[in-house]
Design an enzyme around this catalytic site. Structure first.
Site, PDB file in Angstrom:
ATOM      1  N   ARG A  30       0.845  -1.193   0.000  1.00 53.16           N
ATOM      2  CA  ARG A  30       0.000   0.000   0.000  1.00 53.16           C
ATOM      3  C   ARG A  30       0.883   1.248   0.000  1.00 53.16           C
ATOM      4  O   ARG A  30       2.105   1.168   0.129  1.00 53.16           O
ATOM      5  CB  ARG A  30      -0.897   0.016   1.245  1.00 53.16           C
ATOM      6  CG  ARG A  30      -0.134   0.025   2.558  1.00 53.16           C
ATOM      7  CD  ARG A  30      -1.074  -0.071   3.747  1.00 53.16           C
ATOM      8  NE  ARG A  30      -0.320  -0.224   4.997  1.00 53.16           N
ATOM      9  CZ  ARG A  30      -0.880  -0.403   6.184  1.00 53.16           C
ATOM     10  NH1 ARG A  30      -2.201  -0.461   6.285  1.00 53.16           N
ATOM     11  NH2 ARG A  30      -0.141  -0.532   7.266  1.00 53.16           N
TER      12      ARG A  30
ATOM     13  N   ASP B 225       8.984 -10.098   8.015  1.00 55.49           N
ATOM     14  CA  ASP B 225       9.241  -9.225   9.155  1.00 55.49           C
ATOM     15  C   ASP B 225      10.679  -8.743   8.988  1.00 55.49           C
ATOM     16  O   ASP B 225      11.623  -9.489   9.244  1.00 55.49           O
ATOM     17  CB  ASP B 225       9.067  -9.985  10.468  1.00 55.49           C
ATOM     18  CG  ASP B 225       9.262  -9.101  11.694  1.00 55.49           C
ATOM     19  OD1 ASP B 225       9.764  -7.969  11.539  1.00 55.49           O
ATOM     20  OD2 ASP B 225       8.921  -9.536  12.813  1.00 55.49           O
ATOM     21  N   VAL B 226      10.843  -7.500   8.544  1.00 54.18           N
ATOM     22  CA  VAL B 226      12.183  -7.020   8.203  1.00 54.18           C
ATOM     23  C   VAL B 226      13.083  -6.858   9.425  1.00 54.18           C
ATOM     24  O   VAL B 226      14.290  -6.630   9.289  1.00 54.18           O
ATOM     25  CB  VAL B 226      12.125  -5.685   7.429  1.00 54.18           C
ATOM     26  CG1 VAL B 226      11.418  -5.875   6.094  1.00 54.18           C
ATOM     27  CG2 VAL B 226      11.486  -4.574   8.249  1.00 54.18           C
TER      28      VAL B 226
ATOM     29  N   ASN C 243      11.593  -0.420   1.400  1.00 50.95           N
ATOM     30  CA  ASN C 243      10.653   0.647   1.711  1.00 50.95           C
ATOM     31  C   ASN C 243       9.907   0.450   3.024  1.00 50.95           C
ATOM     32  O   ASN C 243       9.308   1.400   3.534  1.00 50.95           O
ATOM     33  CB  ASN C 243       9.644   0.764   0.551  1.00 50.95           C
ATOM     34  CG  ASN C 243       8.544   1.740   0.844  1.00 50.95           C
ATOM     35  OD1 ASN C 243       8.755   2.943   0.873  1.00 50.95           O
ATOM     36  ND2 ASN C 243       7.333   1.215   1.087  1.00 50.95           N
TER      37      ASN C 243
ATOM     38  N   SER D 202      13.699   9.849   3.907  1.00 51.97           N
ATOM     39  CA  SER D 202      12.608  10.812   4.068  1.00 51.97           C
ATOM     40  C   SER D 202      13.197  12.212   4.047  1.00 51.97           C
ATOM     41  O   SER D 202      14.405  12.397   4.277  1.00 51.97           O
ATOM     42  CB  SER D 202      11.893  10.578   5.403  1.00 51.97           C
ATOM     43  OG  SER D 202      10.976  11.620   5.697  1.00 51.97           O
TER      44      SER D 202
ATOM     45  N   TYR E  54      12.084   9.036  14.563  1.00 50.68           N
ATOM     46  CA  TYR E  54      11.900   8.779  13.139  1.00 50.68           C
ATOM     47  C   TYR E  54      13.020   9.435  12.332  1.00 50.68           C
ATOM     48  O   TYR E  54      13.618   8.806  11.451  1.00 50.68           O
ATOM     49  CB  TYR E  54      10.534   9.315  12.717  1.00 50.68           C
ATOM     50  CG  TYR E  54      10.180   9.078  11.268  1.00 50.68           C
ATOM     51  CD1 TYR E  54       9.755   7.826  10.831  1.00 50.68           C
ATOM     52  CD2 TYR E  54      10.245  10.112  10.336  1.00 50.68           C
ATOM     53  CE1 TYR E  54       9.413   7.607   9.495  1.00 50.68           C
ATOM     54  CE2 TYR E  54       9.904   9.908   9.014  1.00 50.68           C
ATOM     55  CZ  TYR E  54       9.489   8.652   8.599  1.00 50.68           C
ATOM     56  OH  TYR E  54       9.150   8.446   7.283  1.00 50.68           O
TER      57      TYR E  54
ATOM     58  N   ALA F 245      15.965  10.189  13.366  1.00 55.65           N
ATOM     59  CA  ALA F 245      17.222   9.490  13.635  1.00 55.65           C
ATOM     60  C   ALA F 245      17.375   8.285  12.698  1.00 55.65           C
ATOM     61  O   ALA F 245      18.466   8.038  12.158  1.00 55.65           O
ATOM     62  CB  ALA F 245      17.278   9.039  15.090  1.00 55.65           C
TER      63      ALA F 245
END
Length: 262
Positions: free
Chosen positions: A18, A65-66, A92, A144, A157, A159
């Protein structure tokens, strides 16, 4: 054949069920790649794979599960077993939560690090093991604009996303002579789960009496010189370019409507 053709290439997209991941997956498919969709739940992975199949490309769905080395290794092994190789890896998968420095919990910090940074490390490590044998590969890691500029209530986030950029740059230099490029994608403000809804940033950062929709519109005007949000398909265009570019590596490329112009 178009210079941006990915005909015959095999791509893997984590978090591809998604949002940004799905936009990237369908863009890769439209450029001619066969695309494996990996996501945290079987349902999300299958939903993404279905969208790729609708575009006439081969696809597969893998639950992953990464955070877990064995799960990541199994994902890459399954891709190679089914399709024979791995040419493009889009790492991603990611999570976000909000918490000012005074209220941020150790659990929030650890979970963000585990998915957003450890997950990219584990995925890249497993993918490069395959790509080195091929002497060819394209790895793109999702960072990001929060990996370039800090946001309040997102220190954990940011970091992880700053970390993804440093990690990407270092690994790119390790494999630069082996036919493998490694780059980072830095999405701007995209109208997916991180931003939209009452639990997203536009909801959390709404002013007293302001609706989530009004907050969303206001933040686009505040942050973006172009004044409009980016789309998952915008991210996909950049990924297709990076998947085709032989001499772009170690970069953190923003698709952010001008946010990072300074």
């Amino acid at each position: 054949m178009s210079q941006f053709s990915l005909e015959g290439r095999i791509a893997l997209v984590t978090g591809g069920g998604r949002g940004i991941g799905l936009g990237i997956a369908t863009s890769l498919a439209q450029a001619g790649a066969d695309v494996v969709i990996a996501d945290y739940t079987k349902e999300l992975a299958e939903a993404g794979a279905h969208e790729v199949s609708k575009l006439g490309r081969r696809s597969a769905a893998i639950q992953v599960d990464v955070r877990q080395p064995d799960s990541v290794t199994a994902m890459v092994d399954a891709t190679v077993k089914q399709f024979g190789r791995l040419d493009i890896a889009m790492n991603n998968a990611g999570i976000v939560s909000l918490g000012g420095i005074g209220e941020l919990t150790v659990e929030q910090w650890d979970e963000c690090i585990a998915v957003n940074l450890r997950g990219v490390f584990l995925s890249t490590q497993a993918e490069i093991a395959v790509m080195r044998k091929q002497q060819y590969g394209r790895i793109i890691n999702t960072s990001s604009i929060a990996g370039k500029v800090g946001f309040p209530a997102l220190s954990h986030y940011s970091a992880t996303k700053f970390g993804v950029i440093g990690f990407t740059n270092a690994v790119a230099k390790e494999v630069a002579t082996e036919g493998i490029t490694v780059n980072a994608l830095c999405p701007g403000i995209v109208g997916t789960g991180m931003w939209r809804g009452e639990t997203g940033l536009s909801g959390k950062w709404a002013q007293p009496g302001e609706s989530e929709e009004a907050s969303w519109e206001r933040h686009q005007k505040i942050f973006l010189p172009q004044g409009v949000a980016q789309t998952p398909e915008d991210m996909g265009q950049m990924v297709v370019y990076l998947a085709c570019a032989s001499h772009v590596t170690g970069q953190a490329l923003a698709v952010d409507g001008g946010f990072s112009l300074g």
